[in-house]
Scaffold this active site. Sequence first.
Site, mmCIF file in Angstrom:
data_model
loop_
_atom_site.group_PDB
_atom_site.id
_atom_site.type_symbol
_atom_site.label_atom_id
_atom_site.label_comp_id
_atom_site.label_asym_id
_atom_site.label_seq_id
_atom_site.Cartn_x
_atom_site.Cartn_y
_atom_site.Cartn_z
ATOM 1 N N GLU A 196 39.822 37.589 35.977
ATOM 2 C CA GLU A 196 41.232 37.271 36.261
ATOM 3 C C GLU A 196 41.450 35.808 36.642
ATOM 4 O OE1 GLU A 196 39.543 37.912 40.332
ATOM 5 O OE2 GLU A 196 39.161 38.703 38.323
ATOM 6 N N ILE A 242 31.466 34.440 41.774
ATOM 7 C CA ILE A 242 31.655 34.065 43.184
ATOM 8 C C ILE A 242 30.907 35.081 44.042
ATOM 9 C CG2 ILE A 242 33.316 33.641 45.037
ATOM 10 C CD1 ILE A 242 35.437 33.148 42.823
ATOM 11 N N ARG A 243 29.839 34.654 44.700
ATOM 12 C CA ARG A 243 28.994 35.577 45.495
ATOM 13 C C ARG A 243 28.770 36.873 44.706
ATOM 14 N NH1 ARG A 243 32.489 33.513 49.033
ATOM 15 N NH2 ARG A 243 33.750 35.383 49.220
ATOM 16 N N GLY A 259 36.506 40.828 46.054
ATOM 17 C CA GLY A 259 36.852 40.618 47.456
ATOM 18 C C GLY A 259 35.535 40.749 48.196
ATOM 19 N N HIS A 271 34.656 37.277 37.790
ATOM 20 C CA HIS A 271 36.097 37.398 38.041
ATOM 21 C C HIS A 271 36.873 37.024 36.772
ATOM 22 C CE1 HIS A 271 36.235 37.867 42.500
ATOM 23 N NE2 HIS A 271 35.018 37.371 42.397
ATOM 24 N N SER A 306 33.075 43.683 49.532
ATOM 25 C CA SER A 306 32.970 45.132 49.314
ATOM 26 C C SER A 306 33.027 45.943 50.606
ATOM 27 C CB SER A 306 31.706 45.468 48.512
ATOM 28 O OG SER A 306 30.549 45.024 49.190
ATOM 29 N N CYS A 355 33.494 42.284 40.191
ATOM 30 C CA CYS A 355 32.748 41.734 41.327
ATOM 31 C C CYS A 355 32.570 42.816 42.406
ATOM 32 C CB CYS A 355 33.402 40.463 41.855
ATOM 33 S SG CYS A 355 32.333 39.509 42.959
#
Length: 196
Positions: free
Chosen positions: A172, A134-135, A47, A170, A49, A79
């Site tokens: 998941e 992702i980032r 998400g 990630h 942080s 992440c």
Amino acid sequence: MVKIGVLGLQGAVREHIWAIEASGAEGIVVKRPGQLEEVDGLIIPGGESTTIRRLVDKYGFMDELKKFAADGKPMFGTCAGLILLANDLVGYDEPHIGVMDVKVERNSFGRQRESFEAEIDIAGVADNFSAVFIRAPHIVEAGENVEVLAKHNDRIVAARDGQFLGCSFHPELTDDFRLMNYFVKMVEESKSKNFA
């Protein structure tokens, strides 16, 4: 069957629950600090942080998360979750939960590469694992007792420090549950030790 919680404040919560259940454990969305007593392990999902930290503080989770760690229960940060577990953050004076002996840098693959996929080998877990970044943060330094599990372009992207597991990507977001299986085994081993 072990019960694994997913901190349900932000991030890909449902996808983690599916991955947990595909790995033979029971998944529980944790929305209140009191629910931490009901689970044997905890995943802190990706998400943003700083947003997750704000919500952790707002809903009174911080002390309970630290107690969960102190009780020896396994925690897995993916992440942004890795950023929350790390005990040292580049550019910050203080960590968040600060229980994993790693130094982490946020958004370390650069804004221009906000998301990408890469095949990585995770030691003792999976070869040719398709990792979605992702980032993503990465681990700049790992403590002497930390097991480095995976690197991408010479940057540490997965590691284990005793009961703590962290990754930059990630897991998941793919149908490859091998890393989740690994965490479920960590939780099963931890639970059987505590009942021995």
